[in-house]
Write an enzyme that holds these catalytic residues in place. Structure first.
Site, mmCIF file in Angstrom:
data_model
loop_
_atom_site.group_PDB
_atom_site.id
_atom_site.type_symbol
_atom_site.label_atom_id
_atom_site.label_comp_id
_atom_site.label_asym_id
_atom_site.label_seq_id
_atom_site.Cartn_x
_atom_site.Cartn_y
_atom_site.Cartn_z
ATOM 1 N N TRP A 184 0.854 -1.184 0.000
ATOM 2 C CA TRP A 184 0.000 0.000 0.000
ATOM 3 C C TRP A 184 0.895 1.241 0.000
ATOM 4 C CZ3 TRP A 184 -1.908 2.660 4.892
ATOM 5 C CH2 TRP A 184 -2.835 3.668 4.589
ATOM 6 N N ASP A 265 -0.877 -5.549 9.284
ATOM 7 C CA ASP A 265 -1.836 -4.534 8.886
ATOM 8 C C ASP A 265 -3.089 -5.284 8.448
ATOM 9 O OD1 ASP A 265 -3.324 -2.465 7.911
ATOM 10 O OD2 ASP A 265 -1.845 -1.756 6.461
ATOM 11 N N LYS A 301 -13.461 -0.598 5.896
ATOM 12 C CA LYS A 301 -14.008 -1.451 4.845
ATOM 13 C C LYS A 301 -15.120 -2.363 5.360
ATOM 14 C CE LYS A 301 -10.774 0.110 2.039
ATOM 15 N NZ LYS A 301 -9.901 0.859 2.949
#
Length: 454
Positions: A184, A265, A301
């Site tokens: 990311w 993560d 999310k």
């Protein structure tokens, strides 16, 4: 007459040697004097603006964010065919933002309770922190019962990572963080801006459009003892390529043998496979192997709480004392960054997770969102197979989660944007959460054109 009214009609009195004009006295000032004073002050303000060059004149213009900049370009586009596949945010089949029904229900309950808006403690809402650890490890996990797993509420995944980076900079000076290649885009910013050196380990194999497992293991072994290895818990961003459970076991053994620190993560728990437990396999496995682990979580999310900025950084240590001391330093660090976290999103999470009925509704909605994305994956692959059967498109359905790493190079991505009005990041990542069944054929046409002609 009220006390305030009396003050307004009181005679002007000296204050620090200056005569104070009362409200009543001010009314007697001639309009011409007022205009003259206004002109004088306006002239003074104008002259101040040009007295000297800005002290900020040498500040360089920052480049546009590689992800958020895609949305800006999409908004400026006037084509009716445009598609925004850049930002990782879930959309309905009508390509509209979606607020989960269970979130609406939780907010209604919160309003009925009449909750206040007082500051939270530095480590956040207790009910939220309990819910977060229960989701991560399972409610009956020994690490929770022994008090050596502690959660600190933070500002979604980004804020949690930033607190973790600040902790590494303060207490593990000289330690290098190893990031997957690719990762990311914000990972590099977060650790770099905190003053933590980062390097990369091999992860993606462009030849197979899959995992370079041998390269990953070799690079983890080659890293200096005690390095921090950042791992994506599930639904790897940007590739959508995850290790198998058997591969996770080997990764865990390697990290443990090298005495590295695993730093997870976890941004998509429950959103990748549709199962909270399945998506938590990797961090749970590492903890169960006796390793000390740092885990950052986000509810952007899986609960659609993008703008609420709700997440956590969790420490699972070898003993309770170490966990308490470690999180005490994290609280000290976050106090200087943002003081304490916001309450609204944390209350939503606590309401949903700690209520059996609402929790079941949430899981059903997650399954539906995950299922819609999987349906789009299958439809896109079918269109690609039809339009360009000579190419192996199996990677589209092998990948998991919100994204697909298409293998498009920068020139091909430029063609997608300029000719087909499909907006995506330059590394070829597309967010399938922003695609619907009606647009799969159009997207496939653009991808095939780009692969064949660019």
């Amino acid at each position: 007459m009220s006390a305030i009214a009396a003050q307004r009609v009181a005679l002007a009195k000296p204050f620090n040697g200056q005569k104070v004009v009362t409200s009543q006295a001010a009314k007697s000032i001639a309009p011409s004097v007022k205009l003259a004073n206004k002109a004088r002050y306006t002239t003074a303000r104008r002259s101040v603006r040009v007295m000297a060059a800005s002290v900020f004149k040498d500040v360089e213009q920052a480049p546009a964010d590689p992800i958020l900049g895609v949305s800006d370009a999409f908004k400026a586009c006037t084509s009716p065919d445009k598609l925004n596949l850049g930002v990782g945010a879930y959309r309905t089949e009508e390509l509209q933002p979606y607020v989960l029904e269970v979130v609406k229900k939780a907010e209604k309950k919160m309003m009925e309770k009449g909750e206040n808006k007082e500051y939270l403690p530095m480590d956040g809402l207790p009910a939220f922190r309990k819910a977060t650890l229960d989701l991560l490890l399972g409610a009956d996990h020994p690490a929770i019962k022994e008090g050596r797993a502690i959660s600190v509420q933070s500002l979604s995944g980004t804020g949690s990572l930033r607190v973790g980076a600040a902790f590494l900079a303060a207490w593990m000076k000289g330690t290098t963080v190893y990031l997957s290649n690719p990762t990311w885009g914000n990972h590099k910013n977060i650790f770099g801006d905190a003053g933590v050196e980062w390097k990369m380990y091999r992860y993606f194999d462009p030849k197979t459009v899959g995992l370079d497992f041998d390269g990953m293991i070799a690079d983890i072994k080659a890293a200096p003892k005690g390095s921090v290895i950042l791992l994506h818990g599930c639904a790897h961003n940007p590739t959508g390529v995850d290790p198998t459970k058997e591969q996770w076991a080997i990764i865990a053994d390697t990290v443990k043998a090298c005495e590295h620190i695993p730093f997870f993560d976890v941004a998509y728990q429950g959103f990748a496979s549709g199962s909270l437990d399945e998506d938590a396999f990797a961090p749970r496995y590492f903890v169960d192997q006796g390793m000390e682990v740092i885990v950052c979580q986000s509810y952007s999310k899986n609960l659609g709480l993008y703008s609420e900025r709700v997440g956590a950084i969790n420490v699972i240590a070898a003993d309770k004392e170490s966990a308490v001391k470690t999180t005490s330093q994290m609280k000290r660090l976050l106090r200087a960054i943002y003081s304490n976290p916001p309450v609204h999103g944390a209350r939503i999470v606590a309401e949903v997770v700690n209520d059996e009925e609402m929790f079941a509704e949430w899981k059903a909605e997650m399954e539906a969102m995950s299922g819609r994305i999987n349906g789009v994956r299958n439809a896109l692959k079918a269109e690609l197979d039809t339009q360009m059967p000579e190419k192996d498109w199996s990677f589209v359905t092998r990948q998991i989660g919100m994204f697909s790493f298409t293998g498009l190079n920068p020139a091909q991505v430029e063609n997608m944007t300029n000719k087909w009005h499909v907006y995506m990041t330059k590394d070829g990542r597309i967010s399938l959460a922003g695609l619907n069944l009606a647009k799969c054929k159009y997207l496939a046409e653009g991808m095939v054109d780009s692969f064949k002609n660019c």
